[in-house]
Design an enzyme around this catalytic site. Structure first.
Site, mmCIF file in Angstrom:
data_model
loop_
_atom_site.group_PDB
_atom_site.id
_atom_site.type_symbol
_atom_site.label_atom_id
_atom_site.label_comp_id
_atom_site.label_asym_id
_atom_site.label_seq_id
_atom_site.Cartn_x
_atom_site.Cartn_y
_atom_site.Cartn_z
ATOM 1 N N LYS A 190 0.866 -1.186 0.000
ATOM 2 C CA LYS A 190 0.000 0.000 0.000
ATOM 3 C C LYS A 190 0.897 1.228 0.000
ATOM 4 O O LYS A 190 1.470 1.602 1.020
ATOM 5 C CB LYS A 190 -0.906 0.062 1.232
ATOM 6 N N GLY A 221 -4.961 3.240 -1.566
ATOM 7 C CA GLY A 221 -6.039 3.561 -0.650
ATOM 8 C C GLY A 221 -5.531 4.214 0.614
ATOM 9 O O GLY A 221 -4.357 4.576 0.709
ATOM 10 N N GLU A 265 9.614 1.857 10.959
ATOM 11 C CA GLU A 265 10.552 2.987 10.848
ATOM 12 C C GLU A 265 9.692 4.229 11.017
ATOM 13 O O GLU A 265 8.898 4.573 10.150
ATOM 14 C CB GLU A 265 11.270 2.951 9.507
ATOM 15 N N CYS A 302 12.455 11.858 7.805
ATOM 16 C CA CYS A 302 12.346 11.350 9.173
ATOM 17 C C CYS A 302 13.676 11.442 9.917
ATOM 18 O O CYS A 302 13.703 11.636 11.132
ATOM 19 C CB CYS A 302 11.837 9.921 9.162
ATOM 20 N N GLU A 402 8.255 16.075 16.376
ATOM 21 C CA GLU A 402 8.681 16.064 14.981
ATOM 22 C C GLU A 402 7.829 17.043 14.184
ATOM 23 O O GLU A 402 6.610 16.902 14.102
ATOM 24 C CB GLU A 402 8.550 14.659 14.399
#
Length: 495
Positions: A190, A221, A265, A302, A402
């Protein structure tokens, strides 16, 4: 290879409505492009124009059931293939990506906003490197070895569900599919519904290779529907997820019912520690490196080095260098060669980042550059002015949470021990950096930073090294031999 034509660029509106919108409403199941079981569609919106550029299927749980069934049916035969043959497939994917490099880079620039010149190298070059490096590892890996009176056999986990983000859309897909396929697993993917188009281009390459039906499957989706169905599916043996920490927790919860393997992750708030022996031109270089590592991909990374830790005695110098560096950035159209910083991926992300900038101001951080206001001359597109704060204390939100945007926070420290304490003072532990005139000293400090990957003096990315986080930055590793082994089960045969 499917005989059906993969979904291509077809007009979905009159010519006066702008460029044709790609129809990517088919999904890929059991070796063919097929319609979704549902009728819903999701618009893919250009980050720089705010206009739809494609439409993808809003997949359903029934689509996931069909994809998992196909992957399950193909699993045993694919697991039995010779690793050398699987390595050849991975290498051909790398070659296929490079053959379509410009097209893929333009696609990623359009959908999520990274400047084309950077996307060409990073958003396509790194994925191609991932497939090639994994081909090397699979071709040389010892899937069996003798230990005393045991034969240790490493076998594929089985059916893997891969759920990937929008910030490095092809890189994150590649970081999961390459080792999974190399290990002998079948996959249901996905991709992010925000930036899914490069995944479609990858699946066109995979389709052209003539893989057995069911080895790779793609269901587009949303996370709450397709992602949830993948994570909870009883016939999915493993879920590998990259995204926010909050979403990662939900994936773990959904997967727990079947006790399936999960690798995550997740988020980061990575420190970049400049030690007190750095001065002069070296200080310029260190701060420049830290700023670049923060602003890359408009801060939507990230592992971005978003916290710059500097000796209090050097703070005025660092502030001046940062302010000057931000002043040289060129914010604009990602397809303009002069642009060095593009938009954020969406209006939701833009508004979120601006709210963090306002929070920094409200909490009393020193605003060095930028701010929450819209940048001049950019009335269309999800742009945020690159921003830097100084005198940021560990308790501030902008030091702990973050932000995922072009926002740097500078934190002064008193001595080396204080720097290490501040560096480790978040719930995250994904990445970090240390800069020093003494490499051994930098290495000593790097060892004390609780993070899965730490660069010393700007050390470059290594596709053969593992990547992943400590603490709430996740569990498991991607890339390199360790990344391959995440997709393998260990069996000991005694004789």
């Amino acid at each position: 290879m499917s005989t059906a034509t993969p979904p291509g660029a077809t007009a979905s509106g009159p010519p006066s409505s702008g460029p044709p919108v790609q129809d990517r409403s088919a999904i890929y199941i059991d070796g063919a492009w097929v319609p979704s079981a549902g009728s819903g569609r999701i618009d893919v919106v250009s980050a720089s124009t705010e206009q739809p550029i494609a439409s993808v299927a809003e997949g359903t749980a029934a689509d996931v059931d069909a994809a998992v069934a196909a992957a399950r049916a193909a699993a045993d035969d694919w697991a039995a293939t010779d690793p050398q043959d699987r390595a050849k497939v991975l290498r051909r994917v790398s070659e296929g990506l490079l053959a379509r490099q410009n097209e893929i880079a333009l696609t990623v620039s359009s959908e999520m906003g990274m400047p084309y010149a950077q996307a060409n190298v990073i958003q396509v070059g790194l994925p191609a490197m991932t497939w090639a490096s994994m081909a090397d590892l699979v071709g040389s890996y010892a899937f069996e070895e003798k230990v005393n009176n045991s034969l240790l056999v490493r076998e594929p986990v089985g059916v893997v569900g891969a759920i990937t983000p929008w910030n490095y859309p092809l890189h994150q897909v590649s970081g999961k599919l390459a080792p999974a396929l190399g290990a002998g697993c079948t996959v249901v993917l996905k991709p992010s519904e925000v930036a899914p188009l490069s995944a479609y281009l990858l699946f066109e390459i995979l389709d052209d290779l003539g893989l057995p039906p069911g080895v790779v499957n793609l269901v587009s989706g949303t996370g709450p529907v397709v992602g949830e169905a993948i994570a909870a599916h009883p016939n999915v043996d493993m879920v590998t997820f990259t995204g926010s920490t909050a979403a990662g927790k939900r994936v773990s919860e959904a997967a727990a019912a079947n006790v399936k393997r999960v690798t995550l992750e997740l988020g980061g708030k990575s420190p970049f520690v400049i030690l007190d022996d750095v001065a002069g031109e070296q200080l310029q270089a260190a701060v420049g490196r830290g700023l670049a590592a923060c602003l890359l991909n408009s801060g939507q990374t990230c592992s971005a080095l978003t916290r710059m830790l500097v000796p209090r005695s050097r703070l005025p110098e660092v502030e001046a260098i940062v302010a000057a560096g931000i002043g040289t950035t060129v914010l604009g159209d990602p397809l303009d060669p002069a642009t060095t910083l593009g938009p954020l991926v969406s209006d939701v992300q833009r508004d979120r980042v601006r709210s963090f900038i306002r929070a920094g101001i409200d909490e009393g951080a020193k605003l060095l550059a930028g701010g929450p206001d819209s940048p001049d001359g950019l009335d269309r597109g999800y742009y945020v002015t690159p921003t830097a704060f100084s005198e940021v204390t560990p308790g501030m939100r902008i030091a702990q949470e973050e932000i995922f945007g072009p926002v740097l926070v500078i934190q002064p420290y008193e001595d080396e021990a204080d720097a290490i304490r501040i560096a480790n003072d978040t719930i995250y532990g994904l990445a970090g950096g240390v800069f020093s005139g003494d490499e051994q000293r930098a290495l000593r400090v790097a060892r004390r930073i609780k993070a899965g990957q730490v660069e010393v003096n700007g050390g470059p990315w290594n596709a053969y090294a593992p990547f992943g986080g400590y603490k709430q930055s996740g569990n498991g590793r991607e890339f390199g031999t360790t990344g391959l082994e995440e997709f393998l089960e260990m069996k000991a045969i005694q004789f």
